[in-house]
Design an enzyme around this catalytic site. Structure first.
Site, PDB file in Angstrom:
ATOM      1  CB  SER A 107      -1.040  -0.119   0.995  1.00 21.90           C
ATOM      2  OG  SER A 107      -1.663  -1.371   0.960  1.00 21.90           O
ATOM      3  CE1 TYR A 149     -16.824  -1.235  -7.952  1.00 20.52           C
ATOM      4  CE2 TYR A 149     -17.095  -4.013  -8.953  1.00 20.52           C
ATOM      5  CZ  TYR A 149     -17.134  -2.026  -8.389  1.00 20.52           C
ATOM      6  OH  TYR A 149     -18.430  -1.712  -9.197  1.00 20.52           O
ATOM      7  CE1 TYR A 164      -2.007  -4.974   3.452  1.00 25.20           C
ATOM      8  CE2 TYR A 164      -0.827  -4.720   1.388  1.00 25.20           C
ATOM      9  CZ  TYR A 164      -1.454  -4.029   2.661  1.00 25.20           C
ATOM     10  OH  TYR A 164      -1.744  -2.782   3.376  1.00 25.20           O
ATOM     11  CE  LYS A 218       1.171  -4.911   6.114  1.00 24.66           C
ATOM     12  NZ  LYS A 218       1.520  -3.255   5.112  1.00 24.66           N
TER      13      LYS A 218
END
Length: 303
Positions: free
Chosen positions: A47, A110, A136, A165
């Site tokens: 990110s 989405y 993640y 993560k």
């Protein structure tokens, strides 16, 4: 089970010039700085690396440059997640081809997928490569949580899923991930994604953190990790109390990549703070707030 990742692994910012192109010199400076501080690996195109604002070609360029520049000094992980399974496979295969040590795959952000479709999505990606895969989990942005029970199903099926993560503010979620998944697969690595969950993740039996503040304040997270490993809990606690200020930075703007880059520059690393739209330059008043937070955390002197 795949190779073990552990310790403090920053999600490295992608340094860009004023035209939005990869700034190789600036990127190299940041990479060298982080390696010299003693980080346990580097994650690119997370990110903080602005992957979501990049084209496939731009992501491939960053992955290839970063892997080559690091030159096996520390393990390299490349973020390859996408809303598009085919694109994630293409990026994952590319990461393996350029020599990455592992990939990090966020779930599609989405559509909320049925469990069957989410299992298939991850299965297709994992089966497309032979290098370790880190999951993640960032439900605040993807809108869909990777539950411990779901993760356990994946790890049962695919031995090269090496860890996760956990970018969740729920200590209970991290605890359950460690108990259920790491309890069955001891080499499965559990990382905190939020800075201030590092110490409790370690106490629960986790493996470290992949947190944005390591870009500009690596000494704090590294100090906590090292103190914990050495049984120096008083030192770890004092550093944890400093680290607790840093998540305030992420409230200054959204997306907060501009904040992280400004913090890097304030640390004296002379790099461009340009960010890709829809992110924008940080407001001057917010820069002053940023300085105050860094001073409270002891990252900058108050003089």
């Amino acid at each position: 089970m795949a190779a073990v990742f552990r310790g403090i692994i920053p999600p490295v910012c992608t340094i860009l010039d004023e035209d939005g192109n990869l700034d190789r010199k600036g990127m190299g400076q940041l990479i060298d700085f982080l390696i010299e501080t003693g980080v346990n690996g580097l994650l690119f195109l997370g990110s903080s690396g602005e992957f979501s604002q990049m084209s496939v070609q731009e992501r491939k360029e960053v992955a290839a440059f970063a892997t080559d520049y690091v030159h096996q000094r520390v393990p390299v992980i490349i973020g390859t997640g996408s809303t598009n399974t085919r694109e994630a496979i293409e990026l994952s295969r590319h990461a393996e081809q350029v020599g990455a040590d592992g990939i990090l795959v966020v779930n599609p952000y989405y559509w909320p997928l049925s469990e069957k479709n989410l299992l298939q999505h991850y299965g297709d990606i994992v089966e497309s490569v032979s290098i370790p895969v880190l999951l993640y989990n960032f439900p605040g942005l993807t809108g869909q949580d990777l539950t411990p029970d779901f993760v356990l199903q994946l790890v049962d099926r695919y031995p090269n899923i090496a860890g996760i993560k956990e970018t969740t503010d729920e200590a209970g979620h991290i605890r359950e991930m460690i108990i259920k998944v790491k309890g069955k697969f001891p080499n499965f690595s559990v990382f905190s994604g939020y800075d201030d969950h590092l110490l409790n993740t370690l106490f629960l039996g986790g493996d470290g953190s992949i947190a944005s503040s390591v870009n500009f304040a690596p000494e704090i997270s590294l100090g906590i990790y090292q103190a914990f490993q050495n049984g120096e809990m008083e030192t770890a606690l004092k550093l944890h109390q400093r680290l607790a200020y840093l998540p305030l930075l992420y409230k200054l703007d959204s997306p907060f990549v501009n904040v992280v880059k400004e913090a890097i520059a304030l640390r004296g690393i002379d790099v461009s703070t340009y960010v890709l739209p829809p992110a924008r330059p940080l407001d001057p008043l917010k820069k002053e707030e940023l300085k105050k937070i860094l001073q409270k955390a002891g990252v900058l002197s108050s003089s």
